[in-house]
Design a protein around this motif. Structure first.
Motif, PDB file in Angstrom:
ATOM      1  N   PRO A  10       0.832  -1.213   0.000  1.00 16.43           N
ATOM      2  CA  PRO A  10       0.000   0.000   0.000  1.00 16.43           C
ATOM      3  C   PRO A  10       0.866   1.263   0.000  1.00 16.43           C
ATOM      4  O   PRO A  10       1.998   1.264   0.459  1.00 16.43           O
ATOM      5  CB  PRO A  10      -0.791  -0.113   1.307  1.00 16.43           C
ATOM      6  CG  PRO A  10       0.032  -0.991   2.176  1.00 16.43           C
ATOM      7  CD  PRO A  10       0.779  -1.922   1.264  1.00 16.43           C
ATOM      8  N   ASP A  11       0.289   2.308  -0.553  1.00 15.97           N
ATOM      9  CA  ASP A  11       0.937   3.621  -0.500  1.00 15.97           C
ATOM     10  C   ASP A  11       0.432   4.332   0.755  1.00 15.97           C
ATOM     11  O   ASP A  11      -0.751   4.270   1.085  1.00 15.97           O
ATOM     12  CB  ASP A  11       0.579   4.454  -1.742  1.00 15.97           C
ATOM     13  CG  ASP A  11       1.227   3.894  -2.993  1.00 15.97           C
ATOM     14  OD1 ASP A  11       2.322   3.314  -2.874  1.00 15.97           O
ATOM     15  OD2 ASP A  11       0.625   4.026  -4.080  1.00 15.97           O
ATOM     16  N   PHE A  12       1.307   4.983   1.448  1.00 13.83           N
ATOM     17  CA  PHE A  12       0.949   5.653   2.691  1.00 13.83           C
ATOM     18  C   PHE A  12       0.845   7.153   2.436  1.00 13.83           C
ATOM     19  O   PHE A  12       1.701   7.758   1.812  1.00 13.83           O
ATOM     20  CB  PHE A  12       2.002   5.385   3.774  1.00 13.83           C
ATOM     21  CG  PHE A  12       2.258   3.922   3.989  1.00 13.83           C
ATOM     22  CD1 PHE A  12       1.255   3.087   4.437  1.00 13.83           C
ATOM     23  CD2 PHE A  12       3.509   3.368   3.737  1.00 13.83           C
ATOM     24  CE1 PHE A  12       1.485   1.749   4.643  1.00 13.83           C
ATOM     25  CE2 PHE A  12       3.740   2.021   3.935  1.00 13.83           C
ATOM     26  CZ  PHE A  12       2.727   1.208   4.391  1.00 13.83           C
ATOM     27  N   ASP A  13      -0.230   7.735   2.936  1.00 18.78           N
ATOM     28  CA  ASP A  13      -0.424   9.182   2.815  1.00 18.78           C
ATOM     29  C   ASP A  13       0.196   9.917   3.996  1.00 18.78           C
ATOM     30  O   ASP A  13       0.547  11.079   3.888  1.00 18.78           O
ATOM     31  CB  ASP A  13      -1.916   9.516   2.716  1.00 18.78           C
ATOM     32  CG  ASP A  13      -2.528   8.956   1.435  1.00 18.78           C
ATOM     33  OD1 ASP A  13      -1.783   8.799   0.450  1.00 18.78           O
ATOM     34  OD2 ASP A  13      -3.734   8.644   1.449  1.00 18.78           O
ATOM     35  N   SER A  14       0.301   9.197   5.131  1.00 14.86           N
ATOM     36  CA  SER A  14       0.854   9.860   6.320  1.00 14.86           C
ATOM     37  C   SER A  14       1.655   8.842   7.133  1.00 14.86           C
ATOM     38  O   SER A  14       1.441   7.636   7.013  1.00 14.86           O
ATOM     39  CB  SER A  14      -0.275  10.443   7.165  1.00 14.86           C
ATOM     40  OG  SER A  14      -1.052   9.400   7.711  1.00 14.86           O
ATOM     41  N   PRO A  15       2.565   9.324   7.963  1.00 17.90           N
ATOM     42  CA  PRO A  15       3.321   8.403   8.823  1.00 17.90           C
ATOM     43  C   PRO A  15       2.421   7.650   9.812  1.00 17.90           C
ATOM     44  O   PRO A  15       2.705   6.510  10.166  1.00 17.90           O
ATOM     45  CB  PRO A  15       4.289   9.314   9.572  1.00 17.90           C
ATOM     46  CG  PRO A  15       4.363  10.569   8.794  1.00 17.90           C
ATOM     47  CD  PRO A  15       3.062  10.685   8.054  1.00 17.90           C
ATOM     48  N   GLU A  16       1.328   8.244  10.249  1.00 17.57           N
ATOM     49  CA  GLU A  16       0.413   7.579  11.175  1.00 17.57           C
ATOM     50  C   GLU A  16      -0.252   6.370  10.505  1.00 17.57           C
ATOM     51  O   GLU A  16      -0.432   5.323  11.116  1.00 17.57           O
ATOM     52  CB  GLU A  16      -0.675   8.550  11.680  1.00 17.57           C
ATOM     53  CG  GLU A  16      -0.175   9.590  12.650  1.00 17.57           C
ATOM     54  CD  GLU A  16       0.534  10.739  11.939  1.00 17.57           C
ATOM     55  OE1 GLU A  16       0.266  10.986  10.755  1.00 17.57           O
ATOM     56  OE2 GLU A  16       1.376  11.372  12.600  1.00 17.57           O
ATOM     57  N   ALA A  18       1.030   4.642   8.050  1.00 14.75           N
ATOM     58  CA  ALA A  18       2.081   3.626   7.924  1.00 14.75           C
ATOM     59  C   ALA A  18       2.282   2.907   9.258  1.00 14.75           C
ATOM     60  O   ALA A  18       2.448   1.683   9.298  1.00 14.75           O
ATOM     61  CB  ALA A  18       3.377   4.274   7.455  1.00 14.75           C
ATOM     62  N   LYS A  19       2.249   3.655  10.354  1.00 10.83           N
ATOM     63  CA  LYS A  19       2.410   3.066  11.680  1.00 10.83           C
ATOM     64  C   LYS A  19       1.289   2.068  11.970  1.00 10.83           C
ATOM     65  O   LYS A  19       1.521   0.986  12.506  1.00 10.83           O
ATOM     66  CB  LYS A  19       2.391   4.179  12.726  1.00 10.83           C
ATOM     67  CG  LYS A  19       3.488   4.122  13.710  1.00 10.83           C
ATOM     68  CD  LYS A  19       3.300   5.231  14.723  1.00 10.83           C
ATOM     69  CE  LYS A  19       4.651   5.791  15.089  1.00 10.83           C
ATOM     70  NZ  LYS A  19       4.565   6.797  16.122  1.00 10.83           N
ATOM     71  N   ASP A  20       0.042   2.447  11.624  1.00 11.71           N
ATOM     72  CA  ASP A  20      -1.103   1.561  11.860  1.00 11.71           C
ATOM     73  C   ASP A  20      -0.950   0.247  11.089  1.00 11.71           C
ATOM     74  O   ASP A  20      -1.199  -0.835  11.625  1.00 11.71           O
ATOM     75  CB  ASP A  20      -2.409   2.249  11.461  1.00 11.71           C
ATOM     76  CG  ASP A  20      -2.783   3.378  12.414  1.00 11.71           C
ATOM     77  OD1 ASP A  20      -2.246   3.395  13.547  1.00 11.71           O
ATOM     78  OD2 ASP A  20      -3.599   4.235  12.015  1.00 11.71           O
ATOM     79  N   ILE A  21      -0.539   0.339   9.828  1.00  9.91           N
ATOM     80  CA  ILE A  21      -0.372  -0.860   9.009  1.00  9.91           C
ATOM     81  C   ILE A  21       0.779  -1.708   9.538  1.00  9.91           C
ATOM     82  O   ILE A  21       0.689  -2.941   9.594  1.00  9.91           O
ATOM     83  CB  ILE A  21      -0.184  -0.489   7.529  1.00  9.91           C
ATOM     84  CG1 ILE A  21      -1.495   0.084   6.994  1.00  9.91           C
ATOM     85  CG2 ILE A  21       0.239  -1.688   6.711  1.00  9.91           C
ATOM     86  CD1 ILE A  21      -1.460   0.544   5.577  1.00  9.91           C
ATOM     87  N   ILE A  22       1.843  -1.083   9.978  1.00  9.34           N
ATOM     88  CA  ILE A  22       2.976  -1.838  10.537  1.00  9.34           C
ATOM     89  C   ILE A  22       2.538  -2.581  11.803  1.00  9.34           C
ATOM     90  O   ILE A  22       2.854  -3.763  11.984  1.00  9.34           O
ATOM     91  CB  ILE A  22       4.167  -0.900  10.814  1.00  9.34           C
ATOM     92  CG1 ILE A  22       4.790  -0.453   9.495  1.00  9.34           C
ATOM     93  CG2 ILE A  22       5.215  -1.597  11.693  1.00  9.34           C
ATOM     94  CD1 ILE A  22       5.849   0.621   9.635  1.00  9.34           C
ATOM     95  N   HIS A  23       1.762  -1.939  12.678  1.00  4.08           N
ATOM     96  CA  HIS A  23       1.270  -2.596  13.894  1.00  4.08           C
ATOM     97  C   HIS A  23       0.346  -3.763  13.555  1.00  4.08           C
ATOM     98  O   HIS A  23       0.426  -4.827  14.163  1.00  4.08           O
ATOM     99  CB  HIS A  23       0.546  -1.595  14.805  1.00  4.08           C
ATOM    100  CG  HIS A  23       1.475  -0.713  15.571  1.00  4.08           C
ATOM    101  ND1 HIS A  23       2.336  -1.179  16.536  1.00  4.08           N
ATOM    102  CD2 HIS A  23       1.680   0.633  15.507  1.00  4.08           C
ATOM    103  CE1 HIS A  23       3.034  -0.176  17.035  1.00  4.08           C
ATOM    104  NE2 HIS A  23       2.659   0.942  16.416  1.00  4.08           N
TER     105      HIS A  23
END
Length: 112
Positions: A10-16, A18-23
């Motif tokens: 997925p492409d991330f629009d914001s660091p938050e 990206a953090k949610d997907i990583i978790h």
């Protein structure tokens, strides 16, 4: 073995985001590793259904030996079925095999 093709990352629009997907992915990884490490001792799956590479290890080599031999121990009262006394029998008959075996060989019964 056919591998599934994965969707593009997925492409991330914001660091938050990206953090949610990583978790989410980190939790999924932990769940899959827990399932992979299960065996018949820590799950409800019987040992006969476990794959050979994933069978629980035998812990009996860790036990201390008692020093006793296998089988009946000296001084132990044995349990066995007693024979019926001949005196209480109505009759005693002796059955001997035929002198010629079914294969054609001769047979000589021993006297006891």
């Amino acid at each position: 073995m056919n591998k599934k093709t994965l969707p593009p990352p997925p492409d991330f629009d914001s660091p938050e985001e990206a953090k949610d997907i990583i978790h989410f992915l980190w939790n999924k990884l932990a769940e899959l590793e827990d399932r992979l490490n299960q065996n018949s001792r820590n799950s409800s799956v019987p040992s006969s259904q476990q794959p050979l590479h994933n069978k629980a290890k035998n812990t009996s080599p860790n036990r201390k030996k008692s020093g006793k031999k296998q089988g009946a121990q000296p001084g132990h009262k044995g349990h066995r079925r007693l024979l019926h006394p001949i005196e209480e029998s109505a009759s005693v008959e002796q059955y001997l095999p035929n002198k010629i075996c079914h294969c054609g060989g001769n047979y000589s019964p021993r006297s006891y």
